[in-house]
Design a protein around this motif. Structure first.
Motif, PDB file in Angstrom:
ATOM      1  N   CYS A  30       0.848  -1.194   0.000  1.00  0.00           N
ATOM      2  CA  CYS A  30       0.000   0.000   0.000  1.00  0.00           C
ATOM      3  C   CYS A  30       0.881   1.242   0.000  1.00  0.00           C
ATOM      4  O   CYS A  30       2.028   1.209   0.457  1.00  0.00           O
ATOM      5  CB  CYS A  30      -0.959   0.011   1.193  1.00  0.00           C
ATOM      6  SG  CYS A  30      -0.170   0.185   2.801  1.00  0.00           S
ATOM      7  N   ASP A 206     -13.659   0.658  12.069  1.00  0.00           N
ATOM      8  CA  ASP A 206     -13.184   0.445  10.707  1.00  0.00           C
ATOM      9  C   ASP A 206     -13.835  -0.798  10.120  1.00  0.00           C
ATOM     10  O   ASP A 206     -13.694  -1.901  10.662  1.00  0.00           O
ATOM     11  CB  ASP A 206     -11.648   0.280  10.725  1.00  0.00           C
ATOM     12  CG  ASP A 206     -11.044   0.280   9.336  1.00  0.00           C
ATOM     13  OD1 ASP A 206     -11.362   1.177   8.541  1.00  0.00           O
ATOM     14  OD2 ASP A 206     -10.235  -0.623   9.049  1.00  0.00           O
ATOM     15  N   ARG A 207     -14.590  -0.614   9.036  1.00  0.00           N
ATOM     16  CA  ARG A 207     -15.135  -1.718   8.252  1.00  0.00           C
ATOM     17  C   ARG A 207     -15.942  -2.709   9.087  1.00  0.00           C
ATOM     18  O   ARG A 207     -15.746  -3.918   9.022  1.00  0.00           O
ATOM     19  CB  ARG A 207     -14.003  -2.425   7.507  1.00  0.00           C
ATOM     20  CG  ARG A 207     -13.301  -1.495   6.517  1.00  0.00           C
ATOM     21  CD  ARG A 207     -12.099  -2.117   5.867  1.00  0.00           C
ATOM     22  NE  ARG A 207     -11.461  -1.167   4.964  1.00  0.00           N
ATOM     23  CZ  ARG A 207     -10.309  -1.383   4.335  1.00  0.00           C
ATOM     24  NH1 ARG A 207      -9.673  -2.531   4.515  1.00  0.00           N
ATOM     25  NH2 ARG A 207      -9.793  -0.467   3.542  1.00  0.00           N
ATOM     26  N   ARG A 269      -6.930   5.859   9.992  1.00  0.00           N
ATOM     27  CA  ARG A 269      -6.757   5.640   8.564  1.00  0.00           C
ATOM     28  C   ARG A 269      -5.860   6.724   7.984  1.00  0.00           C
ATOM     29  O   ARG A 269      -5.957   7.908   8.335  1.00  0.00           O
ATOM     30  CB  ARG A 269      -8.104   5.652   7.845  1.00  0.00           C
ATOM     31  CG  ARG A 269      -9.004   4.472   8.140  1.00  0.00           C
ATOM     32  CD  ARG A 269      -8.355   3.139   7.812  1.00  0.00           C
ATOM     33  NE  ARG A 269      -7.936   3.029   6.435  1.00  0.00           N
ATOM     34  CZ  ARG A 269      -8.610   2.390   5.491  1.00  0.00           C
ATOM     35  NH1 ARG A 269      -9.767   1.833   5.761  1.00  0.00           N
ATOM     36  NH2 ARG A 269      -8.135   2.319   4.250  1.00  0.00           N
ATOM     37  N   GLY A 271      -4.666   7.499   4.043  1.00  0.00           N
ATOM     38  CA  GLY A 271      -4.661   7.088   2.648  1.00  0.00           C
ATOM     39  C   GLY A 271      -5.211   5.683   2.512  1.00  0.00           C
ATOM     40  O   GLY A 271      -6.300   5.369   2.996  1.00  0.00           O
ATOM     41  N   ASP A 272      -4.431   4.819   1.885  1.00  0.00           N
ATOM     42  CA  ASP A 272      -4.855   3.427   1.723  1.00  0.00           C
ATOM     43  C   ASP A 272      -4.316   2.527   2.826  1.00  0.00           C
ATOM     44  O   ASP A 272      -4.358   1.308   2.718  1.00  0.00           O
ATOM     45  CB  ASP A 272      -4.404   2.904   0.356  1.00  0.00           C
ATOM     46  CG  ASP A 272      -2.894   2.973   0.167  1.00  0.00           C
ATOM     47  OD1 ASP A 272      -2.195   3.533   1.033  1.00  0.00           O
ATOM     48  OD2 ASP A 272      -2.411   2.466  -0.883  1.00  0.00           O
ATOM     49  N   GLY A 273      -3.817   3.129   3.910  1.00  0.00           N
ATOM     50  CA  GLY A 273      -3.274   2.353   5.020  1.00  0.00           C
ATOM     51  C   GLY A 273      -3.652   2.959   6.357  1.00  0.00           C
ATOM     52  O   GLY A 273      -4.732   3.529   6.507  1.00  0.00           O
ATOM     53  N   TYR A 274      -2.731   2.870   7.299  1.00  0.00           N
ATOM     54  CA  TYR A 274      -2.995   3.280   8.677  1.00  0.00           C
ATOM     55  C   TYR A 274      -1.774   4.005   9.238  1.00  0.00           C
ATOM     56  O   TYR A 274      -0.631   3.725   8.858  1.00  0.00           O
ATOM     57  CB  TYR A 274      -3.328   2.070   9.547  1.00  0.00           C
ATOM     58  CG  TYR A 274      -4.585   1.358   9.089  1.00  0.00           C
ATOM     59  CD1 TYR A 274      -5.821   1.646   9.645  1.00  0.00           C
ATOM     60  CD2 TYR A 274      -4.526   0.419   8.044  1.00  0.00           C
ATOM     61  CE1 TYR A 274      -6.976   1.006   9.194  1.00  0.00           C
ATOM     62  CE2 TYR A 274      -5.675  -0.215   7.597  1.00  0.00           C
ATOM     63  CZ  TYR A 274      -6.897   0.088   8.173  1.00  0.00           C
ATOM     64  OH  TYR A 274      -8.033  -0.529   7.722  1.00  0.00           O
ATOM     65  N   CYS A 295      -0.213  -1.236   6.391  1.00  0.00           N
ATOM     66  CA  CYS A 295      -1.321  -1.500   5.467  1.00  0.00           C
ATOM     67  C   CYS A 295      -2.493  -2.165   6.166  1.00  0.00           C
ATOM     68  O   CYS A 295      -3.531  -2.401   5.543  1.00  0.00           O
ATOM     69  CB  CYS A 295      -0.846  -2.392   4.320  1.00  0.00           C
ATOM     70  SG  CYS A 295       0.433  -1.644   3.297  1.00  0.00           S
ATOM     71  N   SER A 296      -2.336  -2.471   7.439  1.00  0.00           N
ATOM     72  CA  SER A 296      -3.366  -3.191   8.190  1.00  0.00           C
ATOM     73  C   SER A 296      -3.529  -2.549   9.557  1.00  0.00           C
ATOM     74  O   SER A 296      -2.549  -2.042  10.134  1.00  0.00           O
ATOM     75  CB  SER A 296      -2.959  -4.659   8.361  1.00  0.00           C
ATOM     76  OG  SER A 296      -3.758  -5.290   9.343  1.00  0.00           O
TER      77      SER A 296
END
Length: 368
Positions: A30, A206-207, A269, A271-274, A295-296
């Motif tokens: 990511c 998250d999610r 969060r 961007g596309d990661g943490y 990324c997780s």
């Protein structure tokens, strides 16, 4: 003197250097991890001046630590604090030795209006969560639940073990649930406490899950752990614990994710990661605030970047427990707070400005 100093004084006297861990192959998928980040940081960001001015009036809250924030319905923000001084404040900026001191409180912000919320009465204020006969509660991470109707705060119970100043220990974890309108305590519910992890560092929704970030505090070393629960109610569903390869219902299977985190830190969060923001506890009384990337939400946390060095640190003054306030981001600029304290309690009475949170505006940019 704030009992929270005991946590800090228990740190190892041997300072460890900042090691940059290698990026595992699985973590390089990511942009948050593959990008090389630099930080541009500006101190004294809002709401620092607003809180300082309110403190100087001596009409309520005059200083505290922890400094979590939660967005509430109606455009309000709850500032969640642990050890708290209340007014008055003397004209010379000192506080009388008779000033009330309680172990937890809220300050509710609506625009530029601030209001202190405590237990007890105006003439006899007490902690929001009444202390047990043998200890007290410190507040940790917080969030709303049930469509904003409730304000949920992780409360750490500490227990006295003797009559001495440092004769106390962490005992167990609870969830304190408040009505988000009246701030009355609705319930105090035990949550997992069997693995020597204080599950109070941070809460990340998250999610479909709430991720709970805890700290295994061994004094000289502090390790992050991760748990999760479906939904937004930490008391309604079974917890799962990150084992390093998957999730387990066994709290004892929880694994150490990262060494060197503070008891209070943040995971948000990015961007596309943490992004993980923490004080560097690999150093004794460190002035260094770090950002890590993954990324997780379970790590691995890699490529640490120094976000700031706290100028207050030195002599008797210490800084600690830095973290982000994601609901108060301005675009891509982070709002980060840290706590300031003194190892000499007389200084906290002599100068009310010491024991107040500081705020930073941090902009992370890709290195060109």
């Amino acid at each position: 003197m704030s009992r929270r100093f005991g946590v800090l004084l228990a740190l190892s006297l041997t300072a460890a250097g900042l090691a940059v861990p290698a990026v595992p192959a699985a973590a390089s998928t990511c942009g948050a991890v593959t990008t090389n980040w630099t930080a541009r940081t500006t101190p004294h960001a809002a709401p620092e001046n607003l809180l300082n001015a309110y403190s100087n009036t001596g009409k309520g809250w005059t200083g505290a630590d922890s400094t979590y924030s939660v967005a509430l319905p109606g455009g309000r923000t709850a500032w969640v604090f642990s050890d708290t001084f209340l007014g008055p404040v003397n004209p010379d900026g000192s506080r009388p030795t008779t000033a009330p001191f309680i172990n937890n409180s809220f300050v509710i912000q609506h625009g530029t209006d601030l209001k202190t919320v405590t237990g007890g009465t105006a003439t006899n204020p007490t902690a929001l969560v009444p202390p047990p006969s043998d200890g007290w509660y410190w507040f940790g991470a917080a969030q709303t639940s049930h469509a904003g109707q409730d304000l949920d705060v992780v409360a750490l119970r500490f227990q006295k073990t003797g009559t001495g100043q440092w004769d106390w220990r962490w005992a167990s974890n609870y969830l304190a649930r408040f009505d988000s309108k009246t701030f009355k305590l609705k319930s105090l519910t035990p949550i997992p406490s069997a693995a020597n992890v204080q599950w109070s560092g941070w809460l990340l929704r998250d999610r479909g899950y709430t991720y709970i970030y805890g700290v295994e505090d061994l004094g000289a070393s502090k390790y992050q752990h991760v748990a999760r629960v479906r939904g937004d109610d930490l008391t309604a569903k079974p917890w799962e614990y990150w084992t390093g390869t998957g999730w387990s219902a066994d709290e004892a299977a929880s694994t150490r994710v990262l060494e060197g985190v503070a008891n209070e830190h943040s995971v948000t969060r990015w961007g596309d990661g943490y992004l993980l923001v923490t004080h560097n506890t690999k150093e004794l009384f460190s002035k260094s605030i770090l950002g890590y990337f993954s990324c997780s939400p379970t790590g691995p946390w890699v490529k640490p970047v120094e976000l700031y060095q706290t100028p207050e640190t030195g002599g008797n003054i210490i800084t600690y427990n830095s973290h982000e306030h994601p609901d108060l981001r301005q675009g891509t600029s982070l709002l980060v707070s840290y706590n300031v304290n003194s190892l000499v309690s007389d200084e906290l009475y002599g100068d009310v400005s010491i024991y107040r949170p500081r705020f930073l505006s941090v902009t992370l940019a890709a290195t060109k």
